[in-house]
Structure formats: structure tokens, C-alpha cells
Design a protein around this motif. Structure first.
Motif, short mmCIF file in Angstrom:
data_model
loop_
_atom_site.label_atom_id
_atom_site.label_comp_id
_atom_site.label_asym_id
_atom_site.label_seq_id
_atom_site.Cartn_x
_atom_site.Cartn_y
_atom_site.Cartn_z
N LEU A 332 0.83 -1.21 0.00
CA LEU A 332 0.00 0.00 0.00
C LEU A 332 0.86 1.26 0.00
O LEU A 332 0.55 2.25 -0.68
CB LEU A 332 -0.94 0.01 1.21
N TRP A 333 1.94 1.25 0.76
CA TRP A 333 2.84 2.41 0.80
C TRP A 333 3.41 2.68 -0.59
O TRP A 333 3.44 3.84 -1.04
CB TRP A 333 3.97 2.13 1.80
N SER A 334 3.84 1.64 -1.28
CA SER A 334 4.44 1.80 -2.61
C SER A 334 3.42 2.32 -3.60
O SER A 334 3.71 3.23 -4.39
CB SER A 334 5.00 0.45 -3.10
N GLU A 352 -13.53 -8.06 -5.41
CA GLU A 352 -14.05 -6.78 -4.94
C GLU A 352 -13.59 -6.45 -3.52
O GLU A 352 -13.53 -5.29 -3.14
CB GLU A 352 -15.58 -6.75 -5.02
N ASP A 353 -13.26 -7.48 -2.73
CA ASP A 353 -12.87 -7.25 -1.33
C ASP A 353 -11.37 -7.12 -1.13
O ASP A 353 -10.92 -6.96 0.02
CB ASP A 353 -13.41 -8.37 -0.45
N ILE A 354 -10.59 -7.19 -2.19
CA ILE A 354 -9.13 -7.10 -2.06
C ILE A 354 -8.69 -5.81 -1.35
O ILE A 354 -7.89 -5.85 -0.41
CB ILE A 354 -8.44 -7.23 -3.43
N PRO A 355 -9.18 -4.61 -1.75
CA PRO A 355 -8.75 -3.39 -1.06
C PRO A 355 -9.07 -3.43 0.44
O PRO A 355 -8.26 -3.03 1.27
CB PRO A 355 -9.51 -2.28 -1.78
N TYR A 356 -10.26 -3.92 0.77
CA TYR A 356 -10.65 -4.01 2.19
C TYR A 356 -9.70 -4.94 2.93
O TYR A 356 -9.25 -4.62 4.04
CB TYR A 356 -12.09 -4.50 2.32
N LEU A 378 -7.08 1.75 -2.18
CA LEU A 378 -7.76 2.02 -3.45
C LEU A 378 -6.81 2.68 -4.47
O LEU A 378 -7.06 2.63 -5.67
CB LEU A 378 -8.97 2.93 -3.20
N LYS A 379 -5.74 3.28 -3.98
CA LYS A 379 -4.75 3.87 -4.88
C LYS A 379 -3.72 2.84 -5.33
O LYS A 379 -2.93 3.10 -6.22
CB LYS A 379 -4.04 5.04 -4.19
N SER A 380 -3.73 1.68 -4.67
CA SER A 380 -2.68 0.69 -4.90
C SER A 380 -3.15 -0.57 -5.61
O SER A 380 -2.35 -1.27 -6.22
CB SER A 380 -2.06 0.27 -3.55
N CYS A 381 -4.42 -0.90 -5.51
CA CYS A 381 -4.95 -2.13 -6.11
C CYS A 381 -5.71 -1.78 -7.38
O CYS A 381 -6.71 -1.08 -7.33
CB CYS A 381 -5.88 -2.85 -5.14
N SER A 401 -10.21 -8.99 -12.81
CA SER A 401 -11.08 -7.86 -12.45
C SER A 401 -10.29 -6.57 -12.34
O SER A 401 -9.15 -6.57 -11.85
CB SER A 401 -11.78 -8.12 -11.11
N GLU A 402 -10.91 -5.51 -12.77
CA GLU A 402 -10.43 -4.16 -12.46
C GLU A 402 -11.12 -3.74 -11.17
O GLU A 402 -12.34 -3.89 -11.03
CB GLU A 402 -10.80 -3.19 -13.59
N VAL A 403 -10.36 -3.25 -10.20
CA VAL A 403 -10.94 -2.79 -8.93
C VAL A 403 -10.92 -1.26 -8.94
O VAL A 403 -9.87 -0.66 -9.20
CB VAL A 403 -10.16 -3.34 -7.73
#
Length: 481
Positions: A332-334, A352-356, A378-381, A401-403
Motif C-alpha cells: 500500500l505504501w508503494s 471486490e474485497d481485495i482493497p478491504y 484504493l490507490k494501490s490495487c 477484475s479491475e478494482v
């Protein structure tokens, strides 16, 4: 000759020796213990060289095996054994070696080519199971006793003195060289009481058996359809931040190797790859030459620091082969810092739950606002590939999937581009990507983006998808608190 004389057996020197030989009357394991006591007086030394020899013997190193087998054979010449050898073994010397220095009856899984394609072995107490064509089945033999399991556990731990296993640390993971596949590793996980019940010490081993597979190879295994090869290749060439997910044994690491490998093979320039692992998972450094692949090993507590330091080595690709809690923090930091070309694998089955799940992992580890971590995720996935195991040891790509985040609905969605449809036993396609993703792709690789849109359009026309978008209810709840 009288009748009594004719019935008397002829003199046999061999029979006389065997009749007088005490070891021949002993049980095998009694003989083994006597041999160990006798030999240890001359062999056991509390020094690094002997411990190293033991560790090498355990994993089948030819020189170490030869040393101990030679000692066993010398002992047998002086003290022969004529009792019954345990069923798992062919010779007395082989049985003595593997019960003394090896994996016991499980040794064939490590040394016999018949098991070279088996991806896993598991000991639970005395029971042994192995993975055969994607399913665990009973191994032909059990461990002789629970004491033998404990002896094996101690031998394994001696091979890595940094590992501790006790009631306060009831689980440990490490690796060993694979005797059947030079240059590769077997991952080991050991659980003891109180993590498991007394008498149920569990030793699980996972083997890497797959060479690097190109997308064409993946199509050959029926993991993906041949019709989608060019589309997936173009998609990977846009270097979007990607999570490749699935359950244990679903083939996600192999597929992640495929995606990163295709990115390298498709590049006309020398690429830099920083590969961050706790245990060696990827075989890319051995398979793909001509690129700057730096394989890094980092423990949990140092992973974030090592990850940040790795960016100073000018990577084009960041690859994390087994993402759990600590890896998500760096991922997420990267992504939030603007890096792309990040690929990681993760245990989950819902795009759909990957960011969570990424946000929850970071929040659990370091605390802070779950909502804030979710916005970072949400900026990383950007892309998610989901894989699953199917019968006969095969794997299948079930979703790409596109998230994305939709501001108007203040929620997160997965937009499926490709999906396996069980009722039709085929894949369907959707060519409606979000404008923001197309823009990012075009900035990175205009040619690949155009080819992707062309291929997706062709596939979607032939096999269109219904209800491509799915909302993440978990993310919606957090974002609307």
C-alpha cells in the motif's frame, strides 16, 4: 547309515554363524538403538562441522549420505543384522540410515523420482499423507512411533539454529534444499503443542515442482483459454498494480511467475525486479536471464524497512510472492507513492474485497484508521486475478477484475474483464474498462493498451459477459461510517 543319521542336517558354516549371532535375534529398532549408541561414541562431536554433516544427511546430500552409509556398512560387517527389515525399506543399510539420519519411511518422497511431481507431504502424529495430482492421499507407510516424529522435528530444527520451537513459540517455518530439484527449495511448517494436541505434532512440506510457464504453457494446462493469451499478455504489459489471489494450492504463485515473467520477456530493455520474500517461493531468478532480478529475503519485522531500501536499486517491478500482513503495508505504501508494476499474491477468492482485506491487514498490524488504510489501498490495487484448483491437479483462472472506487456511490467495485462461467463451462469477457484505468495504461504502454482493447473487444463480442460489476459491501460499510 541308520535312520537317525539320514535325518541329521548337513553342517553349514553360514547357519552356525547366524545361529550364534545375537543381533539377528533382535527387533530392528532395538538393533538400531544399539547401533546408534555404539556409533555415536565415535562419531558424535559437538562442533559445527558435525551438525552441518547431519543437516546435509537429512536432505539427501550425496557426500553426507555416503559418509553415514559407509559408517553403517562398516558396522554391519562387524555386527550383522538378520532380523526383519521394516516394510518401507529395501536393505538393512538403507533402513538404518533413514531411521537414524533421514526422514524415516517418508524418505521416498524426498528422493524417489516417482514423487517428483508431488507438491506436498504432511505428517500428523504418526500418519503421513502426500499430494497426488492435487489431492492429499495416504502415504504407503506411517512413522514408526511418536518418538521418531519428535526426533525428526529436532533434527530439522538443528538445520537452522535461529529457529525456536517450544510452548511459547509453537509454530515455525523455514526451508530446505530439495534433493530432487537442485536449486529449488522445500518449505516446511511445524506445529507442536499447545498449537496442536499432544501426539499430533504436524510437519507440513511444500515443494516447488513447476518450471516457469509462459501464457501459452498456461493455456496448454487449461488454466486459461488459448483465445485469451494475447489479451492477458497485453494486459500484463501495461504494468498495473496487480494482486494474484486464490486458495492454498490454486496455482497463484505459478501464475504470478507467469505474469512477471511475461513482463520481462516482452521488454526490449533490461528490467529491474525487486523480489521480496520471507521464504523462497519464485523460481524466476533461475529461469529468466538478462534482467536485474534481485531476490530479497526479509523477516516480518524488517520487511517494511527492507522494502523501502529496495526502491533505491531502481526496480521496474516490485514482486511479493506471499503477501500476508507485513507485506501489505509495503504494498500500500508503494502504491500510494505512485509506483506501478507491483505484483503480489494473496489468499482470498473475492476480487471486490481485495482493497478491504489489504487495509484490514495493515490496520491489524499497525493500528490507525481502517478507513484511511482503505483509501490508501484504493490507490494501490488496480487489477486482480483469481485462481482455483480443479480436479486432477489442474488450476483455473476464474476472474480478471479491475478494482475501482466510484465517488458518487462512495463505494468499491470489481469490474470483471474475464470470468469463468460454470454453467457454460467456458469464459466470458467484458471490454468496458474505466477511463481512469485506460489513461494509466496508455501512459505506461500505449501500444499494449490499444492491443488490449482490441482483443477484449473481439472476445466480448464472441462471448459477452452479464453483470460484470460487483460491489464490495465490506468497503461500502467502512467508507460510509
Amino acid at each position: 547309515m541308520n535312520g537317525n543319521q539320514t535325518k541329521r542336517p548337513l553342517f553349514s558354516l553360514k547357519q552356525s554363524i547366524l545361529r550364534l549371532s545375537k543381533p539377528g535375534k533382535e527387533d530392528f529398532y532395538t538393533f538400531l538403538q544399539k547401533m546408534k549408541n555404539d556409533m555415536n561414541q565415535g562419531l558424535e562431536r559437538e562442533d559445527d562441522a558435525y551438525f552441518e554433516l547431519n543437516a546435509k544427511a537429512l536432505i539427501g546430500d550425496p557426500q553426507a549420505v555416503s559418509f553415514f552409509m559407509n559408517e553403517i556398512e562398516k558396522y554391519l560387517r562387524k555386527t550383522p543384522f538378520t532380523g526383519k527389515v521394516p516394510e518401507a525399506y529395501r536393505t538393512v543399510a538403507e533402513a538404518l540410515y533413514h531411521e537414524w539420519k533421514g526422514f524415516g519411511p517418508a524418505y521416498r518422497w524426498f528422493t524417489d523420482r516417482a514423487y517428483s511431481e508431488s507438491t506436498g507431504l504432511q505428517m500428523i502424529g504418526k500418519q503421513i499423507f502426500y499430494n497426488h495430482k492435487g489431492e492429499f492421499v495416504a502415504y504407503p507407510y506411517e512413522m514408526p512411533s511418536l518418538d521418531r516424529v519428535e526426533q525428526l522435528k529436532r533434527s530439522l530444527l538443528k538445520s537452522d539454529p535461529n529457529k525456536k520451537l517450544n510452548k511459547d513459540n509453537p509454530s515455525v517455518e523455514f526451508k530446505m534444499d530439495d534433493p530432487l530439484w537442485p536449486g529449488r527449495f522445500i518449505r516446511l511448517a511445524i506445529w507442536v503443542s499447545p498449537r496442536v494436541w499432544d501426539g499430533f505434532t504436524t510437519i507440513s512440506l511444500r515443494r516447488q515442482v513447476v518450471e516457469f510457464l509462459s501464457l501459452e504453457d498456461q493455456a496448454g494446462t487449461e488454466c486459461i483459454p488459448a483465445e485469451a493469451v494475447e489479451m492477458i499478455r497485453a494486459l500484463s504489459s501495461t504494468f498495473r498494480n496487480t494482486i494474484i489471489a486464490g486458495a492454498v494450492g490454486s496455482g497463484k504463485t505459478t501464475f504470478a511467475n507467469t505474469i512477471v515473467g511475461e513482463q520481462l520477456l516482452g521488454s526490449s530493455s533490461c528490467m529491474g525486479v525487486v523480489m521480496i520474500e520471507k521464504h523462497p517461493e519464485s523460481i524466476l531468478p533461475y529461469q529468466i536471464k538478462g534482467h536485474r532480478i534481485i531476490p530479497i529475503q526479509a523477516a516480518n519485522e524488517e520487511l517494511m524497512e527492507v522494502g523501502v531500501e529496495s526502491l533505491r536499486h531502481d526496480p521496474n517491478i516490485l514482486y511479493m510472492t506471499e503477501m500476508r500482513y507485513n507485506e501489505w503495508e509495503f504494498y500500500l505504501w508503494s502504491g500510494e507513492k505512485g509506483y506501478d508494476g507491483i505484483t503480489g499474491t494473496f489468499h482470498t477468492v473475492d476480487s471486490e474485497d481485495i482493497p478491504y482485506q489489504g487495509a484490514f491487514a495493515v490496520s491489524t498490524r499497525i493500528g490507525g484508521s481502517l478507513k484511511g488504510h482503505l483509501i490508501s489501498a484504493l490507490k494501490s490495487c488496480e487489477l486482480v486475478f483469481i485462481l482455483e484448483s480443479v480436479p486432477n491437479g489442474k488450476k483455473r483462472l476464474t476472474r480478471i477484475s479491475e478494482v475501482f472506487y466510484e465517488e458518487e456511490k462512495n463505494s468499491v467495485f470489481a469490474n470483471d474483464l474475464m470470468r469463468w462461467e460454470p454453467q457454460n463451462m467456458s469464459w466470458s469477457y467484458n471490454d468496458k474498462l474505466t477511463k481512469s484505468l485506460i489513461l494509466k495504461m496508455s501512459k505506461k504502454n500505449e501500444q499494449a493498451t490499444q492491443l488490449l482493447q482490441k482483443e477484449l473487444g473481439r472476445l466480448a463480442t464472441a462471448k459477452s459477459m452479464d453483470q460484470a460489476i460487483k460491489e464490495s459491501l465490506k468497503s461500502k460499510i467502512i467508507l460510509n461510517e
